[in-house]
Structures are given as structure tokens and as C-alpha cells.
Design an enzyme around this catalytic site. Structure first.
Site, PDB file in Angstrom:
ATOM      1  N   TYR A 314      -1.222   0.644  -3.314  1.00 22.94           N
ATOM      2  CA  TYR A 314      -1.559   0.054  -4.604  1.00 22.94           C
ATOM      3  C   TYR A 314      -1.408   1.109  -5.701  1.00 22.94           C
ATOM      4  O   TYR A 314      -1.979   2.190  -5.624  1.00 22.94           O
ATOM      5  CB  TYR A 314      -2.999  -0.466  -4.539  1.00 22.94           C
ATOM      6  N   CYS A 315      -0.604   0.807  -6.724  1.00 20.35           N
ATOM      7  CA  CYS A 315      -0.434   1.673  -7.888  1.00 20.35           C
ATOM      8  C   CYS A 315       0.040   3.071  -7.458  1.00 20.35           C
ATOM      9  O   CYS A 315       1.042   3.206  -6.786  1.00 20.35           O
ATOM     10  CB  CYS A 315      -1.725   1.723  -8.692  1.00 20.35           C
ATOM     11  N   VAL A 316      -0.715   4.126  -7.812  1.00 19.08           N
ATOM     12  CA  VAL A 316      -0.287   5.485  -7.486  1.00 19.08           C
ATOM     13  C   VAL A 316      -0.189   5.686  -5.976  1.00 19.08           C
ATOM     14  O   VAL A 316       0.647   6.463  -5.489  1.00 19.08           O
ATOM     15  CB  VAL A 316      -1.250   6.509  -8.118  1.00 19.08           C
TER      16      VAL A 316
END
Length: 581
Positions: A314-316
Site C-alpha cells: 500500500y502506497c510507499v
């Protein structure tokens, strides 16, 4: 509801002068710029800037002059027909800051509102008309101008907000005292409050999906969740949430929990809970997070005696998962991962949106000064993300909670948003420079992990790439680029809403929608043009995709139950690291 009363004559005179003076300054600016564009006869030292002091400026100044006169005519003689269209656009009509009837029914406040819109619109038009600037410079000016416009809204000031005036009269000023209490409390904690602090608690009504912490390292805890079905997928799932926030964004209240939903679908779920950085993590770098992901993957494979796992980043953590897959591919270990799902993740940062405005030498220097102990206080990142949506996440709360003195409403997502984590300064700086500023991850061999060069083009792992249509942190245009880089089969899904609500959208809520397009397309525009819209949550679509890779099931017993196999239970979920400050 008490009868509405206007502010004093002195107050009205003051604010009439302020807005009138603002209009005058805008006109003077336009006229000065035009004089500067008349060859050598311009203002002394005034450069000729295309798009600022050319003939087009004359037209913009004329427009501003005409619209200003129209507003004054309406204010001085409301019943007269000026012959010009009403100044309110559809966007202005939907603006929640001015929803109170007094903004339209009271001539003074209608004029204040319309004057604000007039000045704001023309200011932003002048920014858009600037030529001769680097794209990054213009974007910074645009971002700053929007932030300034939001900050100067008359809804943010007590004497120009009719709702605040009315509430002050009604309560005898108690709203302002209560708002002051809210503000002083926020100043003491160094962070803006968005929700009732006592409404939620991790382990009580957040992050309550049953499970056990089965491994702890200096960087992360590994949580295994208790099955709720008699059979589970043979290939387990390992979820990597971003360490910029707490993992329980995917395990909010039970009815919103993605983790609980996955468990109920018959998936063996493991989640990494990252430790909030402290002084002991000053030397932590990106290599450490990549190696931690590989360590978690190998731990689950060994514990359940399976050759491969499904993964979510998720994301980074999705950006890092891409690096992890590239490293495994380079080592000949790509088969350890059966599939990779990316939630709002970027690897090519050329279209990374407004966050790019925070990546310059001054910002990087500031981060260094804020990190003397080797870690960055999470409140700094909270302010940064709030600034990306200043109107909703800053000024909305200034008005409601400081000026109106309203109580904070309970909202689990905003509680999570305020539950900040610290970041290792060394990692954070390298992430901003190597990825956001220099965009090295998409250049084969430009970055290495433990001496092994990375090449995302070598990743052939089946991938599911999810993006949010209204994402302001990982714009859909940026997330889409991942589909053009991976070499294996990729399914792209565009979800309604943004960076959080676009992901956390349980089927039972019947909210939003998503778009899919199975046809081979070469661009995001082509995807959108041929996409099919489906109402509701995209989670069932992802579950179907996961099972299309390997639908084999096994009994939910033995090592599939937390603490019953090689991995012994350390403590109950949600563990210790999720509570660390």
C-alpha cells in the site's frame, strides 16, 4: 435559532475597505503589468514576461474591472438588473464553506462572498497565464496561490462569517471560548485535531480482528490472523502497509476492516506492523525495508510450508514491494511471490502530483534540521498531507471547531489520520531525493539493494494495480505508469474516491464504484474510454482475481491457526508496535 444580526458599522466599514482595497490592488497590478509591456516605456526595472504583461493581461484586467463594477452595482442597488450574468458559477454554488443562507440572502455577506470569489478566480487565472517558467516552478506557484486563496476565505474569519456571528450572538460568545480551548489544546499537542479523541482506541474498537503477533524484529511485528472459515486458500497473503501511517487503516472498525473481510473470504492473512521510528533507527535505510519485506515473505513460506505467498503493498510499501520483486527477480527468487497487489502505489514519480511541491533544497534542508536524533516527527508529515487538502483538512476545522466551537465528531478514519508515526530521517531523505526528485527507480540499474542493481522491467509476477480516481497523494496518472513498466500480466482497476476511501470501501457499505477494461490498451485515456463501470466495492473483483491465480484450498488447522505451528504467539493482535510513539 436567534434572529440574525449584522456586525457593527465599524466592522462593516473595515471589511468593506479590505475587500475594496484588494480589488483595487488587483486592478493596479494588471495596469502596472500592462504598462511594463509597452516596450521601453514600461515601469523602471519591470521585465517583459510573456503571459504576465502582454496584451492578454489587458483583457484580464478589463474582465476584472467589469466584474468588480457588476458586484458594486448589485450591492448598491440589489433590485436593479445590471444586464450581466450572475457571478456565481456551479462550483461556487457547491462550495460548502458558503452553504449558510446568509451568504446569499444578506446583501453585505453576498457581496463579501462574491468579492472573494472574484479576487480568487482572477488571481488563479493570472497564475495559469504565466509563461516562460519551468513546469515545476509554475506548479509551485499554482499550489501556493491555491493555498493562499483557501486561507484568505472570509469563512475563516469571525467578522466575515455570518454563521460565526450568529452563533456568537446566540451563545453569548461561549462558542469562541470553546473554540479557544480547542485551539490551545491543539497547540499543546502540536497537531490539528479532526475527531473526538475519546471515541476510538486501538484494540478496543479499532484493529480488533482476532490474531496473534508471531514475530517481532527491531523494524516490524508480524501479525497472523485467526481463520473464520473451515478451509482457506493454500497460498497465504502477506500485507505490507505504509510505515508513514499505522497498519490499521486496513483494520478499522469491524464493518470497515479489509483484513477482517479477507479472513472471512477464506484467506490466510499476515500483516506487517511497522515500528514508529526512534533514535535507535537513525541508520535505517530503504534497503532495510526491502529486506524486511523479504524476511516476512520467507517467514510465512517457512511457517506454512508453502512455496509462495500473495502480497499487497500500500502506497510507499507498494513502491517498496516493486523494489522487492525486482531484487527477487535479480536473485532468481521471483517464484517466492505468487502475485503482487499494489494499492495506490507509484514507481515513476514524474506525475506524482502536489507532493512534488515539497521536494526542493529548502524543504530537504528543513527536514534535516527537524531530525537531530535521526528520525522525523510524524506530525511534520501530518501537516504536509493536510496542506495537500488544506480547505478540507485545515480550514474546515478552523471554522467548525475554533470559530463555531463545535464538538468533534467521531470518525475512525480521521482518528487513524491523526495517529502519526515517526520516520527514519536517513530513509525519508533518500526516498524524497532518489525517487520523488531524481526518479531513479524506473531507470534500470540506477538504484541497488545490498549491491544488487534493480530493474523493474524484469518483474514478471502477476500484478493487480489499484488506483483512486480522486487520489491527491498518488494521482491515477502516476499509478498507471506502473502498468507500463511491469513485464508480467497486469490488471489495472480504477476505484472511485481517493487515496484512502478508494481503498477502504467494504462491499456492505454500497459506496462508490470502480472501472475495469480487459482490452489491451496503451494509455490511461484508452483505458477510461473503454472501461466498464461497476457500482460498489472493488474488493470482490480483487478476490476473484486472486483465486484465478490459484484457487486450491486447504484445511484451516495446524500452522494456519496463529501460534499452533512453528511461529509461536508472542501476544494478541494488534501488538505493541502499533501503539508505539
Amino acid at each position: 435559532m436567534t434572529e440574525f444580526q449584522s456586525p457593527s458599522l465599524a466592522d462593516l466599514q473595515r471589511w468593506t475597505w479590505v475587500l475594496g482595497r484588494a480589488q483595487q490592488m488587483m486592478l493596479e497590478h494588471g495596469m502596472a503589468a500592462m504598462r511594463g509591456g509597452e516596450g521601453a516605456a514600461g515601469l523602471p526595472g519591470m521585465p517583459v514576461i510573456p503571459g504576465l504583461n502582454d496584451a492578454a493581461t489587458l483583457e484580464r484586467a478589463n474582465d476584472f474591472w467589469r466584474d468588480s463594477l457588476t458586484l458594486w452595482q448589485r450591492f448598491l442597488n440589489p433590485g436593479a438588473d445590471s444586464g450581466a450574468p450572475a457571478p456565481e458559477s456551479a462550483a461556487h454554488a457547491r462550495d460548502r464553506r458558503f452553504k449558510a443562507e446568509a451568504w446569499r440572502d444578506n446583501p453585505l455577506f453576498a457581496w463579501i462572498r462574491d468579492s472573494y470569489f472574484l479576487i480568487a478566480d482572477h488571481l488563479l487565472k493570472n497564475v495559469e497565464a504565466l509563461d516562460g517558467l519551468e513546469p515545476g516552478q509554475k506548479e509551485q506557484i499554482r499550489f501556493a496561490a491555491k493555498g493562499f486563496v483557501d486561507a484568505m476565505s472570509p469563512s475563516n474569519f469571525a467578522l466575515t462569517n455570518p454563521e460565526v456571528i450568529e452563533k456568537t450572538i446566540e451563545t453569548g460568545g461561549e462558542n469562541l471560548l470553546k473554540g479557544l480551548q480547542h485551539m490551545l489544546s491543539d497547540m499543546a499537542r502540536g497537531q490539528l485535531t479532526h475527531t473526538d479523541a475519546d471515541a476510538f482506541e486501538v484494540g478496543r474498537n479499532l484493529a480488533v480482528t482476532p490474531g496473534k503477533v508471531v514475530k517481532r524484529t527491531p523494524l516490524y511485528e508480524l501479525i497472523q490472523y485467526t481463520p473464520t472459515t473451515k478451509k482457506v486458500l493454500g497460498v497465504p497473503l502477506v500485507i505490507f502497509p505504509p510505515w508513514i501511517n499505522r497498519y490499521y487503516i486496513l483494520d478499522l472498525t469491524p464493518e470497515k476492516s479489509f483484513i477482517r473481510w479477507c479472513v472471512d473470504q477464506g484467506i490466510s492473512v499476515f500483516v506487517v506492523s511497522w515500528k514508529s521510528a526512534d533514535a535507535t533507527m537513525a541508520d535505517i535505510a530503504w534497503d532495510d525495508y526491502v529486506n524486511a519485506q523479504i524476511d516476512a515473505i520467507d517467514t510465512v513460506r517457512t511457517a506454512l510450508e508453502v512455496p509462495a505467498v500473495h502480497t499487497i503493498g500500500y502506497c510507499v510499501a507498494g513502491t517498496t514491494l516493486a523494489a522487492t520483486l525486482a531484487l527477487l527477480a535479480a536473485r532468481g527468487d521471483a517464484d517466492k511471490v505468487a502475485s503482487a497487489t499494489f494499492f495506490t502505489a507509484q514507481v515513476d514519480f514524474t506525475r506524482a502530483g502536489d507532493l512534488l511541491n515539497f521536494i526542493d533544497d529548502e524543504q530537504l534542508t528543513l527536514i534535516r534540521t527537524l531530525s537531530p536524533q535521526g528520525f522525523l516527527d510524524g506530525r511534520y508529515m501530518a501537516v504536509t498531507f493536510n496542506l495537500l487538502r488544506g480547505r478540507d483538512l485545515i480550514w474546515n476545522y478552523v471554522t467548525n471547531n475554533y470559530l463555531l466551537g463545535n464538538d468533534y465528531a467521531p470518525f475512525d478514519l480521521l482518528h487513524w489520520n491523526g495517529d502519526t508515526t515517526n520516520l527514519p530521517a536517513r530513509w525519508h531523505l533518500s526516498y524524497l531525493t532518489d525517487l520523488y526528485r531524481d526518479n531513479l527507480l524506473v531507470r534500470p540499474g540506477a538504484l541497488s539493494i545490498d549491491g544488487t542493481p534493480l530493474d523493474l522491467g524484469k518483474i514478471r509476477t502477476p500484478a493487480y494495480v489499484q488506483a483512486g480516481r480522486e487520489d491527491h497523494i498518488a494521482p491515477v496518472e502516476s499509478v498507471w505508469k506502473l502498468t507500463q513498466i511491469l513485464a508480467g500480466p497486469v490488471k489495472f482497476l480504477l476505484a472511485g474516491s481517493g487515496h484512502i476511501a478508494g481503498v477502504v470501501n467494504p462491499p456492505a457499505q454500497h459506496k462508490y464504484q470502480y472501472w475495469t477494461n480487459p482490452a489491451p490498451v496503451k494509455s490511461l485515456d484508452d483505458f477510461v474510454a473503454g472501461a466498464t463501470e461497476t457500482k460498489g466495492s472493488w474488493w470482490p473483483d480483487w478476490n476473484g482475481w486472486l483465486r484465478s491465480i490459484d484457487a486450491e484450498e486447504v484445511a484451516a488447522q495446524g500452522a494456519r491457526i496463529p501460534g499452533k505451528g512453528r511461529l509461536k504467539a508472542i501476544e494478541d493482535a494488534p501488538g505493541t508496535y502499533v501503539r508505539s510513539k
